[in-house]
Design a protein around this motif. Structure first.
Motif, PDB file in Angstrom:
ATOM      1  N   ARG A  25     -12.689  62.224   7.562  1.00 63.57           N
ATOM      2  CA  ARG A  25     -13.293  63.161   6.601  1.00 63.57           C
ATOM      3  C   ARG A  25     -12.254  64.068   5.940  1.00 63.57           C
ATOM      4  O   ARG A  25     -12.623  64.907   5.100  1.00 63.57           O
ATOM      5  CB  ARG A  25     -14.337  64.043   7.294  1.00 63.57           C
ATOM      6  CG  ARG A  25     -15.614  63.324   7.689  1.00 63.57           C
ATOM      7  CD  ARG A  25     -16.747  64.331   7.905  1.00 63.57           C
ATOM      8  NE  ARG A  25     -16.376  65.395   8.814  1.00 63.57           N
ATOM      9  CZ  ARG A  25     -16.661  65.410  10.107  1.00 63.57           C
ATOM     10  NH1 ARG A  25     -17.315  64.400  10.645  1.00 63.57           N
ATOM     11  NH2 ARG A  25     -16.278  66.411  10.876  1.00 63.57           N
TER      12      ARG A  25
ATOM     13  N   PRO B 259     -10.075  57.072   1.497  1.00 64.86           N
ATOM     14  CA  PRO B 259     -11.314  56.701   0.817  1.00 64.86           C
ATOM     15  C   PRO B 259     -11.761  55.279   1.149  1.00 64.86           C
ATOM     16  O   PRO B 259     -10.941  54.409   1.463  1.00 64.86           O
ATOM     17  CB  PRO B 259     -10.944  56.815  -0.666  1.00 64.86           C
ATOM     18  CG  PRO B 259      -9.471  56.561  -0.696  1.00 64.86           C
ATOM     19  CD  PRO B 259      -8.938  57.158   0.575  1.00 64.86           C
TER      20      PRO B 259
ATOM     21  N   GLN C 169      -9.035  58.285  -7.525  1.00 68.07           N
ATOM     22  CA  GLN C 169     -10.016  59.258  -8.014  1.00 68.07           C
ATOM     23  C   GLN C 169     -10.017  59.312  -9.544  1.00 68.07           C
ATOM     24  O   GLN C 169     -11.077  59.368 -10.173  1.00 68.07           O
ATOM     25  CB  GLN C 169      -9.730  60.644  -7.438  1.00 68.07           C
ATOM     26  CG  GLN C 169     -10.751  61.695  -7.865  1.00 68.07           C
ATOM     27  CD  GLN C 169     -10.361  63.091  -7.426  1.00 68.07           C
ATOM     28  OE1 GLN C 169      -9.197  63.351  -7.158  1.00 68.07           O
ATOM     29  NE2 GLN C 169     -11.326  63.991  -7.354  1.00 68.07           N
TER      30      GLN C 169
ATOM     31  N   HIS D 243     -15.666  58.222   2.498  1.00 71.04           N
ATOM     32  CA  HIS D 243     -14.439  57.907   3.240  1.00 71.04           C
ATOM     33  C   HIS D 243     -14.614  56.586   3.991  1.00 71.04           C
ATOM     34  O   HIS D 243     -15.707  56.033   4.067  1.00 71.04           O
ATOM     35  CB  HIS D 243     -14.077  59.043   4.195  1.00 71.04           C
ATOM     36  CG  HIS D 243     -15.153  59.366   5.194  1.00 71.04           C
ATOM     37  ND1 HIS D 243     -15.512  58.502   6.212  1.00 71.04           N
ATOM     38  CD2 HIS D 243     -15.952  60.471   5.333  1.00 71.04           C
ATOM     39  CE1 HIS D 243     -16.473  59.045   6.946  1.00 71.04           C
ATOM     40  NE2 HIS D 243     -16.769  60.225   6.439  1.00 71.04           N
TER      41      HIS D 243
ATOM     42  N   ASP E 257      -7.395  69.798   2.682  1.00 71.35           N
ATOM     43  CA  ASP E 257      -7.336  70.128   4.110  1.00 71.35           C
ATOM     44  C   ASP E 257      -5.943  69.930   4.701  1.00 71.35           C
ATOM     45  O   ASP E 257      -5.712  70.258   5.866  1.00 71.35           O
ATOM     46  CB  ASP E 257      -8.337  69.268   4.896  1.00 71.35           C
ATOM     47  CG  ASP E 257      -9.759  69.447   4.410  1.00 71.35           C
ATOM     48  OD1 ASP E 257     -10.075  70.559   3.949  1.00 71.35           O
ATOM     49  OD2 ASP E 257     -10.541  68.479   4.484  1.00 71.35           O
TER      50      ASP E 257
ATOM     51  N   TYR F 114     -16.283  66.886  -8.479  1.00 76.64           N
ATOM     52  CA  TYR F 114     -15.837  65.539  -8.129  1.00 76.64           C
ATOM     53  C   TYR F 114     -14.564  65.139  -8.889  1.00 76.64           C
ATOM     54  O   TYR F 114     -13.903  64.163  -8.535  1.00 76.64           O
ATOM     55  CB  TYR F 114     -16.951  64.518  -8.391  1.00 76.64           C
ATOM     56  CG  TYR F 114     -17.213  64.221  -9.861  1.00 76.64           C
ATOM     57  CD1 TYR F 114     -16.618  63.120 -10.477  1.00 76.64           C
ATOM     58  CD2 TYR F 114     -18.064  65.024 -10.618  1.00 76.64           C
ATOM     59  CE1 TYR F 114     -16.855  62.833 -11.814  1.00 76.64           C
ATOM     60  CE2 TYR F 114     -18.307  64.743 -11.953  1.00 76.64           C
ATOM     61  CZ  TYR F 114     -17.698  63.642 -12.547  1.00 76.64           C
ATOM     62  OH  TYR F 114     -17.937  63.360 -13.866  1.00 76.64           O
TER      63      TYR F 114
ATOM     64  N   PRO G  71     -15.562  61.474  -5.327  1.00 76.25           N
ATOM     65  CA  PRO G  71     -15.813  61.458  -3.886  1.00 76.25           C
ATOM     66  C   PRO G  71     -17.166  62.074  -3.556  1.00 76.25           C
ATOM     67  O   PRO G  71     -17.659  62.929  -4.293  1.00 76.25           O
ATOM     68  CB  PRO G  71     -14.668  62.308  -3.327  1.00 76.25           C
ATOM     69  CG  PRO G  71     -14.316  63.239  -4.452  1.00 76.25           C
ATOM     70  CD  PRO G  71     -14.490  62.424  -5.693  1.00 76.25           C
TER      71      PRO G  71
ATOM     72  N   ARG H 206      -9.898  65.770   3.500  1.00 73.43           N
ATOM     73  CA  ARG H 206      -9.729  65.773   2.050  1.00 73.43           C
ATOM     74  C   ARG H 206      -8.347  66.335   1.729  1.00 73.43           C
ATOM     75  O   ARG H 206      -7.712  66.975   2.579  1.00 73.43           O
ATOM     76  CB  ARG H 206     -10.834  66.602   1.390  1.00 73.43           C
ATOM     77  CG  ARG H 206     -12.253  66.066   1.666  1.00 73.43           C
ATOM     78  CD  ARG H 206     -13.306  66.943   1.021  1.00 73.43           C
ATOM     79  NE  ARG H 206     -14.656  66.612   1.453  1.00 73.43           N
ATOM     80  CZ  ARG H 206     -15.499  65.812   0.791  1.00 73.43           C
ATOM     81  NH1 ARG H 206     -15.117  65.258  -0.349  1.00 73.43           N
ATOM     82  NH2 ARG H 206     -16.716  65.575   1.253  1.00 73.43           N
TER      83      ARG H 206
ATOM     84  N   TRP I  80     -11.006  67.708  -3.586  1.00 68.09           N
ATOM     85  CA  TRP I  80     -12.163  67.162  -2.892  1.00 68.09           C
ATOM     86  C   TRP I  80     -12.028  65.685  -2.559  1.00 68.09           C
ATOM     87  O   TRP I  80     -12.893  65.103  -1.906  1.00 68.09           O
ATOM     88  CB  TRP I  80     -13.432  67.385  -3.717  1.00 68.09           C
ATOM     89  CG  TRP I  80     -13.844  68.815  -3.751  1.00 68.09           C
ATOM     90  CD1 TRP I  80     -13.713  69.696  -4.783  1.00 68.09           C
ATOM     91  CD2 TRP I  80     -14.450  69.548  -2.686  1.00 68.09           C
ATOM     92  NE1 TRP I  80     -14.204  70.928  -4.433  1.00 68.09           N
ATOM     93  CE2 TRP I  80     -14.659  70.873  -3.146  1.00 68.09           C
ATOM     94  CE3 TRP I  80     -14.833  69.227  -1.380  1.00 68.09           C
ATOM     95  CZ2 TRP I  80     -15.236  71.863  -2.350  1.00 68.09           C
ATOM     96  CZ3 TRP I  80     -15.409  70.210  -0.589  1.00 68.09           C
ATOM     97  CH2 TRP I  80     -15.602  71.516  -1.082  1.00 68.09           C
ATOM     98  N   MET I  81     -10.955  65.056  -2.994  1.00 66.18           N
ATOM     99  CA  MET I  81     -10.788  63.619  -2.749  1.00 66.18           C
ATOM    100  C   MET I  81     -10.442  63.350  -1.298  1.00 66.18           C
ATOM    101  O   MET I  81      -9.645  64.060  -0.683  1.00 66.18           O
ATOM    102  CB  MET I  81      -9.703  63.050  -3.657  1.00 66.18           C
ATOM    103  CG  MET I  81      -9.562  61.530  -3.563  1.00 66.18           C
ATOM    104  SD  MET I  81     -11.100  60.688  -3.997  1.00 66.18           S
ATOM    105  CE  MET I  81     -10.639  58.980  -3.735  1.00 66.18           C
ATOM    106  N   PHE I  82     -11.033  62.299  -0.738  1.00 69.73           N
ATOM    107  CA  PHE I  82     -10.719  61.890   0.631  1.00 69.73           C
ATOM    108  C   PHE I  82      -9.324  61.272   0.685  1.00 69.73           C
ATOM    109  O   PHE I  82      -8.924  60.531  -0.210  1.00 69.73           O
ATOM    110  CB  PHE I  82     -11.736  60.865   1.147  1.00 69.73           C
ATOM    111  CG  PHE I  82     -13.109  61.422   1.385  1.00 69.73           C
ATOM    112  CD1 PHE I  82     -13.344  62.299   2.438  1.00 69.73           C
ATOM    113  CD2 PHE I  82     -14.166  61.071   0.563  1.00 69.73           C
ATOM    114  CE1 PHE I  82     -14.614  62.817   2.665  1.00 69.73           C
ATOM    115  CE2 PHE I  82     -15.434  61.580   0.779  1.00 69.73           C
ATOM    116  CZ  PHE I  82     -15.664  62.460   1.830  1.00 69.73           C
TER     117      PHE I  82
END
Length: 319
Positions: free
Chosen positions: A142, A223, A189, A240, A147, A213, A199, A144, A218-220
């Motif tokens: 999870r 993915p 993305q 993901h 993170d 989005y 995502p 992103r 916010w992109m994993f």
């Protein structure tokens, strides 16, 4: 009631309004349905504490379920009565089956290296992060882009077990590889955005921020290869990777490494904690990195090390 399930669908909507996770939703609905079938499809409002107690006891004596499974079933029924039906069950007079303490499986550093040598690509990096950062497999999947902090080598785990956020460390070797994966994720993305796809986003965030989005944050990082429909909103998106792909490749690697222990993705989280304690790290630091509420949960790793014996030597060594 059970054929068209309007009752269960109403519970589903109530669970979603309260912001519970998809996994919790599926689990609660499963056990509520089992409870209704156990009572011959009688409506739960016609039942009460006695029927709940009988069902939970039956799960242990006849269903032979694990203690944690029994707890999940109890939580589902407490939700059903207290939060949905607004019926107080009172004191059930019920004691959960006692849980037998089992020490977690831990790999030695040599065994970790052997398993990793039989992995490659994305699966290898994911297992390296589980071991290097002490993550659960779905916490890793999870992740992103927002993170990951490559400057101070740290990861932010959002909405972990118990709906908690925490920060943990990131190995420098994993950080170097993640740079490449982040770049690939951004390219994917941007291609998705051209088709109005992005995502999958946390519940209701897409409504509050319609263009979220498109933001790389916010992109994993890992993915999925395929697009899908969001289970809550129905919006076409990219989720993901699924944990099953990692688990299958790990089991193959364990076989090739000729390791006889039962190894799962979670084994590397156990090994992370144990090896940190072996190096003399403070147990409260390890507790914080793992995200444990109770120090007693973390102390199980001292039993793996034998530290709870406080340096006691075997009398055989005194002969």
């Amino acid at each position: 009631m059970m054929s068209s399930s309007p009752f269960l669908e109403a519970i589903r909507q109530d669970i979603r309004l309260r912001g519970y996770s998809i996994r919790t939703e599926k689990s609660y609905l499963y056990w509520i349905k089992r409870y209704i079938l156990f009572n011959h499809k009688r409506h739960p409002s016609e039942l009460g504490a006695l029927e709940v107690k009988c069902f939970l006891s039956w799960l242990t004596t006849n269903g032979h379920v694990a203690v944690n499974t029994q707890k999940v079933a109890l939580n589902a029924l407490v939700f059903l009565y207290h939060k949905y039906l607004h019926i107080e069950l009172g004191d059930l007079g019920f004691t959960l089956a006692s849980k037998q303490r089992r020490l977690p499986t831990v790999l030695s550093k040599k065994e970790v290296s052997k398993v990793l040598s039989h992995l490659k690509g994305t699966a290898k990096l994911i297992i390296e992060i589980l071991y290097g950062s002490g993550l659960r497999v779905n916490e890793c999947l999870r992740l992103r882009i927002q993170d990951i902090n490559l400057d101070n080598f740290s990861l932010l785990i959002r909405d972990g077990k118990g709906n908690k956020d925490r920060q943990t460390l990131l190995s420098q070797s994993s950080a170097k590889q993640l740079t490449h994966y982040i770049e690939k994720a951004i390219v994917l993305q941007q291609a998705d955005n051209l088709n109005g796809i992005g995502p999958s986003l946390p519940f209701a965030l897409g409504k509050k921020y319609p263009n979220a989005y498109r933001q790389t944050a916010w992109m994993f990082v890992f993915p999925s290869q395929n697009i899908c429909q969001h289970p809550l909103t129905g919006v076409t998106c990219r989720h993901h990777r699924h944990d099953s792909t990692v688990r299958k490749k790990l089991q193959r690697a364990v076989q090739l490494a000729n390791i006889s222990k039962r190894v799962t993705c979670h084994t590397f989280r156990h090994s992370f904690a144990t090896h940190l304690l072996e190096k003399g790290r403070d147990i409260r630091t390890v507790q914080e990195l793992l995200g444990h509420n109770d120090l007693n949960t973390t102390q199980i790793y001292t039993h793996v090390l034998g530290q709870h014996y406080a340096g006691t030597s075997s009398p055989m060594d005194d002969l």
